[in-house]
Scaffold this motif. Sequence first.
Motif, PDB file in Angstrom:
ATOM      1  N   GLU A  99       0.838  -1.209   0.000  1.00 59.84           N
ATOM      2  CA  GLU A  99       0.000   0.000   0.000  1.00 59.84           C
ATOM      3  C   GLU A  99       0.868   1.252   0.000  1.00 59.84           C
ATOM      4  OE1 GLU A  99      -2.177   3.384   1.311  1.00 59.84           O
ATOM      5  OE2 GLU A  99      -0.664   2.395   2.567  1.00 59.84           O
ATOM      6  N   PHE A 100       1.977   1.201   0.717  1.00 62.71           N
ATOM      7  CA  PHE A 100       2.897   2.352   0.769  1.00 62.71           C
ATOM      8  C   PHE A 100       3.595   2.551  -0.572  1.00 62.71           C
ATOM      9  CE2 PHE A 100       7.332   3.710   1.383  1.00 62.71           C
ATOM     10  CZ  PHE A 100       7.131   4.981   1.890  1.00 62.71           C
ATOM     11  N   VAL A 101       4.060   1.444  -1.179  1.00 62.49           N
ATOM     12  CA  VAL A 101       4.833   1.540  -2.415  1.00 62.49           C
ATOM     13  C   VAL A 101       3.968   2.008  -3.580  1.00 62.49           C
ATOM     14  CG1 VAL A 101       6.095   0.159  -4.125  1.00 62.49           C
ATOM     15  CG2 VAL A 101       6.558  -0.153  -1.699  1.00 62.49           C
ATOM     16  N   THR A 102       2.710   1.635  -3.604  1.00 61.75           N
ATOM     17  CA  THR A 102       1.848   2.043  -4.718  1.00 61.75           C
ATOM     18  C   THR A 102       1.657   3.548  -4.773  1.00 61.75           C
ATOM     19  OG1 THR A 102      -0.083   1.614  -3.292  1.00 61.75           O
ATOM     20  CG2 THR A 102       0.571  -0.113  -4.841  1.00 61.75           C
ATOM     21  N   ARG A 103       1.952   4.241  -3.693  1.00 58.82           N
ATOM     22  CA  ARG A 103       1.805   5.700  -3.675  1.00 58.82           C
ATOM     23  C   ARG A 103       3.084   6.414  -4.116  1.00 58.82           C
ATOM     24  NH1 ARG A 103       0.011   7.400   1.999  1.00 58.82           N
ATOM     25  NH2 ARG A 103       1.147   5.555   2.711  1.00 58.82           N
ATOM     26  N   ILE A 104       4.132   5.659  -4.466  1.00 61.82           N
ATOM     27  CA  ILE A 104       5.383   6.261  -4.928  1.00 61.82           C
ATOM     28  C   ILE A 104       5.409   6.219  -6.450  1.00 61.82           C
ATOM     29  CG2 ILE A 104       7.906   6.149  -4.826  1.00 61.82           C
ATOM     30  CD1 ILE A 104       7.638   4.602  -2.234  1.00 61.82           C
ATOM     31  N   PRO A 105       5.383   7.364  -7.127  1.00 59.56           N
ATOM     32  CA  PRO A 105       5.370   7.379  -8.595  1.00 59.56           C
ATOM     33  C   PRO A 105       6.638   6.740  -9.175  1.00 59.56           C
ATOM     34  CG  PRO A 105       4.803   9.532  -7.706  1.00 59.56           C
ATOM     35  CD  PRO A 105       5.314   8.728  -6.561  1.00 59.56           C
ATOM     36  N   GLY A 106       6.428   5.856 -10.159  1.00 54.31           N
ATOM     37  CA  GLY A 106       7.553   5.281 -10.885  1.00 54.31           C
ATOM     38  C   GLY A 106       8.240   4.108 -10.222  1.00 54.31           C
ATOM     39  N   VAL A 107       7.808   3.703  -9.038  1.00 55.55           N
ATOM     40  CA  VAL A 107       8.469   2.588  -8.359  1.00 55.55           C
ATOM     41  C   VAL A 107       7.772   1.271  -8.700  1.00 55.55           C
ATOM     42  CG1 VAL A 107       9.064   1.561  -6.152  1.00 55.55           C
ATOM     43  CG2 VAL A 107       9.322   4.021  -6.488  1.00 55.55           C
ATOM     44  N   ALA A 108       6.497   1.185  -8.401  1.00 55.83           N
ATOM     45  CA  ALA A 108       5.746  -0.043  -8.683  1.00 55.83           C
ATOM     46  C   ALA A 108       5.310  -0.043 -10.142  1.00 55.83           C
ATOM     47  CB  ALA A 108       4.542  -0.153  -7.764  1.00 55.83           C
ATOM     48  N   SER A 109       5.873  -0.958 -10.938  1.00 52.75           N
ATOM     49  CA  SER A 109       5.532  -1.025 -12.355  1.00 52.75           C
ATOM     50  C   SER A 109       4.083  -1.466 -12.554  1.00 52.75           C
ATOM     51  CB  SER A 109       6.481  -1.981 -13.086  1.00 52.75           C
ATOM     52  OG  SER A 109       6.484  -3.248 -12.441  1.00 52.75           O
ATOM     53  N   THR A 110       3.695  -2.562 -11.978  1.00 52.29           N
ATOM     54  CA  THR A 110       2.311  -3.048 -12.015  1.00 52.29           C
ATOM     55  C   THR A 110       1.986  -3.623 -10.650  1.00 52.29           C
ATOM     56  OG1 THR A 110       2.911  -5.282 -12.716  1.00 52.29           O
ATOM     57  CG2 THR A 110       2.528  -3.672 -14.460  1.00 52.29           C
ATOM     58  N   SER A 111       0.691  -3.734 -10.361  1.00 54.47           N
ATOM     59  CA  SER A 111       0.278  -4.273  -9.065  1.00 54.47           C
ATOM     60  C   SER A 111       0.738  -5.714  -8.893  1.00 54.47           C
ATOM     61  CB  SER A 111      -1.253  -4.190  -8.940  1.00 54.47           C
ATOM     62  OG  SER A 111      -1.875  -4.911  -9.995  1.00 54.47           O
ATOM     63  N   GLN A 112       0.925  -6.429 -10.027  1.00 54.30           N
ATOM     64  CA  GLN A 112       1.322  -7.831  -9.954  1.00 54.30           C
ATOM     65  C   GLN A 112       2.749  -7.981  -9.447  1.00 54.30           C
ATOM     66  OE1 GLN A 112       1.346  -9.872 -13.730  1.00 54.30           O
ATOM     67  NE2 GLN A 112       0.877 -11.841 -12.784  1.00 54.30           N
ATOM     68  N   TYR A 113       3.599  -6.997  -9.755  1.00 55.31           N
ATOM     69  CA  TYR A 113       5.016  -7.111  -9.428  1.00 55.31           C
ATOM     70  C   TYR A 113       5.439  -6.200  -8.280  1.00 55.31           C
ATOM     71  CZ  TYR A 113       5.382  -9.579 -13.904  1.00 55.31           C
ATOM     72  OH  TYR A 113       5.222 -10.470 -14.924  1.00 55.31           O
ATOM     73  N   ILE A 114       4.514  -5.825  -7.408  1.00 49.77           N
ATOM     74  CA  ILE A 114       4.869  -4.902  -6.328  1.00 49.77           C
ATOM     75  C   ILE A 114       5.893  -5.525  -5.385  1.00 49.77           C
ATOM     76  CG2 ILE A 114       3.982  -3.736  -4.277  1.00 49.77           C
ATOM     77  CD1 ILE A 114       1.442  -3.122  -5.739  1.00 49.77           C
ATOM     78  N   GLU A 115       5.675  -6.761  -4.981  1.00 44.66           N
ATOM     79  CA  GLU A 115       6.635  -7.407  -4.077  1.00 44.66           C
ATOM     80  C   GLU A 115       8.011  -7.504  -4.724  1.00 44.66           C
ATOM     81  OE1 GLU A 115       5.503 -11.024  -2.163  1.00 44.66           O
ATOM     82  OE2 GLU A 115       3.404 -10.424  -1.941  1.00 44.66           O
ATOM     83  N   LEU A 116       8.022  -7.782  -6.018  1.00 44.24           N
ATOM     84  CA  LEU A 116       9.281  -7.861  -6.749  1.00 44.24           C
ATOM     85  C   LEU A 116       9.968  -6.501  -6.785  1.00 44.24           C
ATOM     86  CD1 LEU A 116      10.679 -10.221  -8.205  1.00 44.24           C
ATOM     87  CD2 LEU A 116       9.687  -9.394 -10.333  1.00 44.24           C
ATOM     88  N   ASP A 117       9.172  -5.447  -6.959  1.00 43.25           N
ATOM     89  CA  ASP A 117       9.734  -4.092  -6.983  1.00 43.25           C
ATOM     90  C   ASP A 117      10.294  -3.684  -5.626  1.00 43.25           C
ATOM     91  OD1 ASP A 117       9.315  -3.444  -9.674  1.00 43.25           O
ATOM     92  OD2 ASP A 117       7.201  -3.036  -9.313  1.00 43.25           O
ATOM     93  N   ILE A 118       9.672  -4.166  -4.566  1.00 44.26           N
ATOM     94  CA  ILE A 118      10.195  -3.861  -3.220  1.00 44.26           C
ATOM     95  C   ILE A 118      11.593  -4.475  -3.057  1.00 44.26           C
ATOM     96  CG2 ILE A 118       9.885  -4.325  -0.760  1.00 44.26           C
ATOM     97  CD1 ILE A 118       6.869  -4.117  -1.204  1.00 44.26           C
ATOM     98  N   VAL A 119      11.754  -5.687  -3.533  1.00 41.71           N
ATOM     99  CA  VAL A 119      13.066  -6.337  -3.449  1.00 41.71           C
ATOM    100  C   VAL A 119      14.069  -5.630  -4.355  1.00 41.71           C
ATOM    101  CG1 VAL A 119      14.329  -8.495  -3.835  1.00 41.71           C
ATOM    102  CG2 VAL A 119      12.033  -8.550  -2.846  1.00 41.71           C
ATOM    103  N   LYS A 120      13.663  -5.276  -5.576  1.00 43.03           N
ATOM    104  CA  LYS A 120      14.565  -4.625  -6.523  1.00 43.03           C
ATOM    105  C   LYS A 120      15.036  -3.266  -6.016  1.00 43.03           C
ATOM    106  CE  LYS A 120      13.320  -4.554 -10.858  1.00 43.03           C
ATOM    107  NZ  LYS A 120      12.448  -4.461 -12.063  1.00 43.03           N
ATOM    108  N   ASN A 121      14.144  -2.521  -5.380  1.00 39.18           N
ATOM    109  CA  ASN A 121      14.469  -1.158  -4.932  1.00 39.18           C
ATOM    110  C   ASN A 121      14.620  -1.086  -3.411  1.00 39.18           C
ATOM    111  OD1 ASN A 121      14.014   0.267  -7.639  1.00 39.18           O
ATOM    112  ND2 ASN A 121      12.044  -0.730  -7.335  1.00 39.18           N
ATOM    113  N   PHE A 122      15.037  -2.208  -2.817  1.00 40.78           N
ATOM    114  CA  PHE A 122      15.097  -2.256  -1.356  1.00 40.78           C
ATOM    115  C   PHE A 122      16.068  -1.232  -0.776  1.00 40.78           C
ATOM    116  CE2 PHE A 122      16.815  -3.889   2.658  1.00 40.78           C
ATOM    117  CZ  PHE A 122      15.641  -3.987   3.389  1.00 40.78           C
TER     118      PHE A 122
END
Length: 357
Positions: A132-155
């Motif tokens: 929920e926090f990451v979805t509010r950051i522009p340009g970080v979460a590519s799609t809702s499906q890959y949010i967990e993956l994006d958290i790891v990539k941009n940890f």
Amino acid sequence: MMQIFNFFGSIFGYLLWFLYTIFQNYGVAIILFTIIVKALVFPFSIKSQKSMAAQSRLAAKQKELQARYGNDKMKYNEELQKLYEKEGVNPGGGCLTTLLPLPIMLGIYYSVIFPLSNTLHVASDSIAKATEFVTRIPGVASTSQYIELDIVKNFAELKDYLTMFSAEDLAKIESFSHGFKFAGLDLLASPNTSSFASMMWLIPVLALVTYWGQTFIMQKLQPQQQAAGGGCMKVMLYGMPLLSAYWAFIMPGAVGFYGIISALVSFVQSLIQHKYYSAEQVSAHSEASRYVTLLQAEERVKPLPADIQKQIADKIEAKNMAQANRQASHSNKKSGGKKSGGQKNKGSASDYMGSKK
């Protein structure tokens, strides 16, 4: 359906995380994971090979049943089932290995795209707060499906803000985020969103080559089975490699990398099966086993004690002698009756001729 594959992803995730903790590299973990899974599935592949060889052996008998009961489907199915039972053949024995690769592949996919849930097994409420926090950051979460993956990539950039995770969870995620580089490729990235210079395009290309090469060579090694497959084999030869390459292109690199390693390990297994479990060898072994089984069944039949055998033999002999005596008596009566009648007629004639004279 998603829950089912998430279940597979969660199970596979435990093994992947265990291997990762040993080697600290996700690519190495995937290679070892693939070898372990293929080794576990290998006995089913052998069983499938035996089932196909057995069905090939029964093809002629099955055609005879079709010719005999072609107009009576119920009778044909009944006799076919009896044939399978007599020969010890399971007609569905080859289906399992055909169906297994799909849940494994999708299980790997779900363990990759949901690393926090299925590989690290972080608490779901913490993950919900983080996504929920990451979805509010522009340009970080590519799609809702890959949010967990994006958290790891941009940890590294998000670490200070992910206060919803415990210190232990943060340590696991940080360690995990450093282990996705393999042979210069970022297994967290997807080829379709990566630049040409990243060399991520190698993954779908290698997926196409390995899948097609495996299928093509096995067609050469097993021409009888491939000919029996007809149009299905053409789909396997051209359709599956193209589909695998497409999946490797649009999915995270780790999924395509698993597909490549899986095809290579399957190819090695196929060579082993062809050398030691070819259709001819399996058929010969099955016939030998069947002969030994019949031989053992005959040996298990214990003869009766000698005194009982003698009693039964004497009774049978007495019965046969009684029947023979009855038949002889009956024959004597018939022949005696004819002889007496003949003599009587002869006497009458003599008397008659004598009186005449």
